[in-house]
Design a protein around this motif. Structure first.
Motif, PDB file in Angstrom:
ATOM      1  N   ILE A   4       0.964  -1.166  -0.064  1.00  0.00           N
ATOM      2  CA  ILE A   4      -0.109   0.009  -0.064  1.00  0.00           C
ATOM      3  C   ILE A   4       0.874   1.303  -0.002  1.00  0.00           C
ATOM      4  CG2 ILE A   4      -0.114   0.156   2.600  1.00  0.00           C
ATOM      5  CD1 ILE A   4      -3.260   1.012   1.861  1.00  0.00           C
ATOM      6  N   GLU A   5       2.031   1.265   0.619  1.00  0.00           N
ATOM      7  CA  GLU A   5       2.842   2.352   0.614  1.00  0.00           C
ATOM      8  C   GLU A   5       3.400   2.515  -0.659  1.00  0.00           C
ATOM      9  OE1 GLU A   5       5.397   1.420   3.901  1.00  0.00           O
ATOM     10  OE2 GLU A   5       4.303   1.956   5.498  1.00  0.00           O
ATOM     11  N   ALA A   6       4.031   1.367  -1.180  1.00  0.00           N
ATOM     12  CA  ALA A   6       4.363   1.676  -2.691  1.00  0.00           C
ATOM     13  C   ALA A   6       3.457   2.157  -3.858  1.00  0.00           C
ATOM     14  CB  ALA A   6       5.206   0.129  -3.148  1.00  0.00           C
ATOM     15  N   VAL A   7       2.247   1.602  -3.744  1.00  0.00           N
ATOM     16  CA  VAL A   7       1.264   1.934  -4.693  1.00  0.00           C
ATOM     17  C   VAL A   7       1.252   3.612  -4.340  1.00  0.00           C
ATOM     18  CG1 VAL A   7      -1.057   1.783  -5.256  1.00  0.00           C
ATOM     19  CG2 VAL A   7       0.537  -0.329  -5.033  1.00  0.00           C
ATOM     20  N   ALA A   8       1.163   3.923  -3.071  1.00  0.00           N
ATOM     21  CA  ALA A   8       0.647   5.231  -2.783  1.00  0.00           C
ATOM     22  C   ALA A   8       1.677   6.152  -3.294  1.00  0.00           C
ATOM     23  CB  ALA A   8       0.583   5.246  -1.216  1.00  0.00           C
ATOM     24  N   LEU A   9       2.885   5.952  -3.470  1.00  0.00           N
ATOM     25  CA  LEU A   9       4.035   6.747  -3.953  1.00  0.00           C
ATOM     26  C   LEU A   9       3.443   7.320  -5.522  1.00  0.00           C
ATOM     27  CD1 LEU A   9       7.253   4.952  -3.339  1.00  0.00           C
ATOM     28  CD2 LEU A   9       6.575   6.989  -2.164  1.00  0.00           C
ATOM     29  N   LEU A  10       2.726   6.346  -6.149  1.00  0.00           N
ATOM     30  CA  LEU A  10       2.382   6.788  -7.738  1.00  0.00           C
ATOM     31  C   LEU A  10       1.109   7.936  -7.522  1.00  0.00           C
ATOM     32  CD1 LEU A  10       2.301   3.135  -8.885  1.00  0.00           C
ATOM     33  CD2 LEU A  10       3.950   5.062  -9.182  1.00  0.00           C
ATOM     34  N   GLN A  11       0.824   8.304  -6.289  1.00  0.00           N
ATOM     35  CA  GLN A  11      -0.128   9.298  -6.349  1.00  0.00           C
ATOM     36  C   GLN A  11       0.520  10.795  -6.691  1.00  0.00           C
ATOM     37  OE1 GLN A  11      -1.514   9.280  -2.318  1.00  0.00           O
ATOM     38  NE2 GLN A  11      -3.490   8.572  -3.071  1.00  0.00           N
ATOM     39  N   ASP A  12       1.755  10.888  -6.689  1.00  0.00           N
ATOM     40  CA  ASP A  12       2.396  11.955  -7.043  1.00  0.00           C
ATOM     41  C   ASP A  12       2.479  12.171  -8.682  1.00  0.00           C
ATOM     42  OD1 ASP A  12       4.762  14.124  -6.024  1.00  0.00           O
ATOM     43  OD2 ASP A  12       5.226  13.388  -8.074  1.00  0.00           O
ATOM     44  N   VAL A  14       4.223  13.387 -10.862  1.00  0.00           N
ATOM     45  CA  VAL A  14       5.716  13.643 -11.603  1.00  0.00           C
ATOM     46  C   VAL A  14       6.167  12.058 -11.253  1.00  0.00           C
ATOM     47  CG1 VAL A  14       8.009  14.109 -11.572  1.00  0.00           C
ATOM     48  CG2 VAL A  14       6.224  15.866 -11.221  1.00  0.00           C
ATOM     49  N   ARG A  15       6.049  11.627 -10.268  1.00  0.00           N
ATOM     50  CA  ARG A  15       6.535   9.900 -10.070  1.00  0.00           C
ATOM     51  C   ARG A  15       5.596   9.001 -10.829  1.00  0.00           C
ATOM     52  NH1 ARG A  15       6.573   9.782  -4.136  1.00  0.00           N
ATOM     53  NH2 ARG A  15       8.075  11.255  -4.229  1.00  0.00           N
ATOM     54  N   ARG A  16       4.459   9.353 -11.123  1.00  0.00           N
ATOM     55  CA  ARG A  16       3.529   8.453 -11.885  1.00  0.00           C
ATOM     56  C   ARG A  16       3.825   8.638 -13.380  1.00  0.00           C
ATOM     57  NH1 ARG A  16      -1.893   6.852 -10.935  1.00  0.00           N
ATOM     58  NH2 ARG A  16      -2.340   5.476 -13.069  1.00  0.00           N
ATOM     59  N   ARG A  17       4.200   9.840 -13.989  1.00  0.00           N
ATOM     60  CA  ARG A  17       4.881  10.006 -15.256  1.00  0.00           C
ATOM     61  C   ARG A  17       5.893   9.135 -15.552  1.00  0.00           C
ATOM     62  NH1 ARG A  17       3.236  15.534 -14.557  1.00  0.00           N
ATOM     63  NH2 ARG A  17       5.338  15.960 -14.721  1.00  0.00           N
ATOM     64  N   GLU A  36      13.207  14.144 -19.435  1.00  0.00           N
ATOM     65  CA  GLU A  36      12.671  14.790 -20.731  1.00  0.00           C
ATOM     66  C   GLU A  36      11.374  14.159 -21.092  1.00  0.00           C
ATOM     67  OE1 GLU A  36      13.604  15.289 -25.655  1.00  0.00           O
ATOM     68  OE2 GLU A  36      14.868  14.270 -24.227  1.00  0.00           O
ATOM     69  N   ALA A  37      11.057  12.994 -20.997  1.00  0.00           N
ATOM     70  CA  ALA A  37       9.704  12.488 -21.164  1.00  0.00           C
ATOM     71  C   ALA A  37       8.605  13.102 -20.120  1.00  0.00           C
ATOM     72  CB  ALA A  37       9.619  10.997 -21.122  1.00  0.00           C
ATOM     73  N   ALA A  38       9.116  13.342 -18.814  1.00  0.00           N
ATOM     74  CA  ALA A  38       8.180  13.655 -17.814  1.00  0.00           C
ATOM     75  C   ALA A  38       8.200  15.398 -17.718  1.00  0.00           C
ATOM     76  CB  ALA A  38       8.754  13.056 -16.486  1.00  0.00           C
ATOM     77  N   GLY A  39       8.830  15.915 -18.324  1.00  0.00           N
ATOM     78  CA  GLY A  39       8.977  17.398 -18.430  1.00  0.00           C
ATOM     79  C   GLY A  39       9.552  17.906 -17.156  1.00  0.00           C
ATOM     80  N   LEU A  44      15.487  16.235 -10.672  1.00  0.00           N
ATOM     81  CA  LEU A  44      14.184  15.881  -9.795  1.00  0.00           C
ATOM     82  C   LEU A  44      13.658  14.569 -10.097  1.00  0.00           C
ATOM     83  CD1 LEU A  44      11.806  16.729  -8.350  1.00  0.00           C
ATOM     84  CD2 LEU A  44      10.605  17.713 -10.284  1.00  0.00           C
ATOM     85  N   ALA A  45      13.986  14.411 -11.457  1.00  0.00           N
ATOM     86  CA  ALA A  45      13.748  12.853 -12.002  1.00  0.00           C
ATOM     87  C   ALA A  45      14.678  11.901 -11.431  1.00  0.00           C
ATOM     88  CB  ALA A  45      14.038  12.805 -13.598  1.00  0.00           C
ATOM     89  N   ALA A  46      15.868  12.097 -11.124  1.00  0.00           N
ATOM     90  CA  ALA A  46      16.581  11.269 -10.353  1.00  0.00           C
ATOM     91  C   ALA A  46      16.062  10.871  -8.929  1.00  0.00           C
ATOM     92  CB  ALA A  46      18.132  11.666 -10.373  1.00  0.00           C
ATOM     93  N   PHE A  47      15.746  11.964  -8.268  1.00  0.00           N
ATOM     94  CA  PHE A  47      15.244  11.861  -7.202  1.00  0.00           C
ATOM     95  C   PHE A  47      13.629  10.686  -7.101  1.00  0.00           C
ATOM     96  CE2 PHE A  47      11.660  13.365  -3.969  1.00  0.00           C
ATOM     97  CZ  PHE A  47      12.309  12.759  -2.803  1.00  0.00           C
ATOM     98  N   HIS A  48      12.914  11.041  -7.949  1.00  0.00           N
ATOM     99  CA  HIS A  48      11.669  10.461  -7.835  1.00  0.00           C
ATOM    100  C   HIS A  48      12.235   9.053  -8.418  1.00  0.00           C
ATOM    101  CE1 HIS A  48       8.941  13.250  -6.770  1.00  0.00           C
ATOM    102  NE2 HIS A  48       9.560  14.214  -7.729  1.00  0.00           N
TER     103      HIS A  48
END
Length: 224
Positions: A4-12, A14-17, A36-39, A44-48
């Protein structure tokens, strides 16, 4: 980390994209390409992306993105791919996988392959619905995408293949029974259309592929 915690991360968003982009590639993706794909910025991409690795949704590795080796090839870069494991959340807790495994075990022991395939073919027709048509690969791809198959077209062969098998866990335990069921389900889904489905197992892919009827690949399958 709990599912449930792992799936909840996808609510963000940027993280979802980022997750959806990496998952859809079917190969390793570098931070720059994902950013580039996530804009978003590469930092920031590396963090997510690393958060998604910590959650078990992605796996990380390293390789030289230039494709070269030896002096001057540059340092290996961090790359990401979708994790092989599955995550699921049910509230309250349910265990449908065990039930599916037990039913598959019983069906296989009783030799009920034909009965399972007949039921799957009927379900395929029902999923399509009387108002829906499956005129070609694009229509079929839309239907399969809604069922979680993750279809992609192999441009070299003009064949539709699926990166994901919705029945993967049970198919690993009972391949002949479940793959035959899967084929019959998609036969029902494409019945009366200009598309033919066939068994075409490949490592890491769904066991079934589809092609327009009358193509070279379809003719070859009929000969086999």
């Amino acid at each position: 980390m709990e599912d449930i915690e792992a799936v909840a991360l996808l609510q963000d968003p940027v993280r979802r994209r980022l997750y959806e982009f990496v998952a859809a590639r079917g190969r390793e993706v570098g931070r720059g390409e994902a950013a580039e794909a996530a804009g978003v910025t590469r930092t920031l991409a590396a963090f997510h992306l690393d958060r998604l690795v910590e959650a078990g949704l992605l796996e990380a590795g390293s390789r030289r993105l230039s494709g070269r080796s030896g002096p001057g090839a540059g340092r290996p870069a961090k790359v990401y791919r979708r994790a092989a494991g599955e995550r699921g959340v049910s509230v309250p807790a349910r265990d449908y996988r065990t039930a599916a495994g037990l039913l598959a075990e019983a069906a296989e022991a009783a030799g009920l392959d034909r009965e399972v395939q007949d039921a799957a073919r009927r379900r395929g027709r029902a999923l399509r619905g009387p108002a829906e048509s499956c005129g070609g690969l694009d229509d079929l791809a839309d239907l399969l995408r809604s069922r979680g198959y993750e279809p992609v077209v192999d441009d070299g062969e003009g064949v539709l293949r699926m990166r994901n098998c919705p029945f993967h866990a049970v198919a690993e335990m009972f391949p002949p029974l479940v793959c035959g069921m899967n084929l019959a389900l998609l036969e029902g889904l494409t019945e009366g259309s200009a598309v033919r489905v066939r068994m075409d197992p490949r490592p890491g892919w769904c066991c079934v592929a589809a092609a327009p009827s009358g193509t070279a690949s379809d003719s070859k399958n009929n000969e086999d």
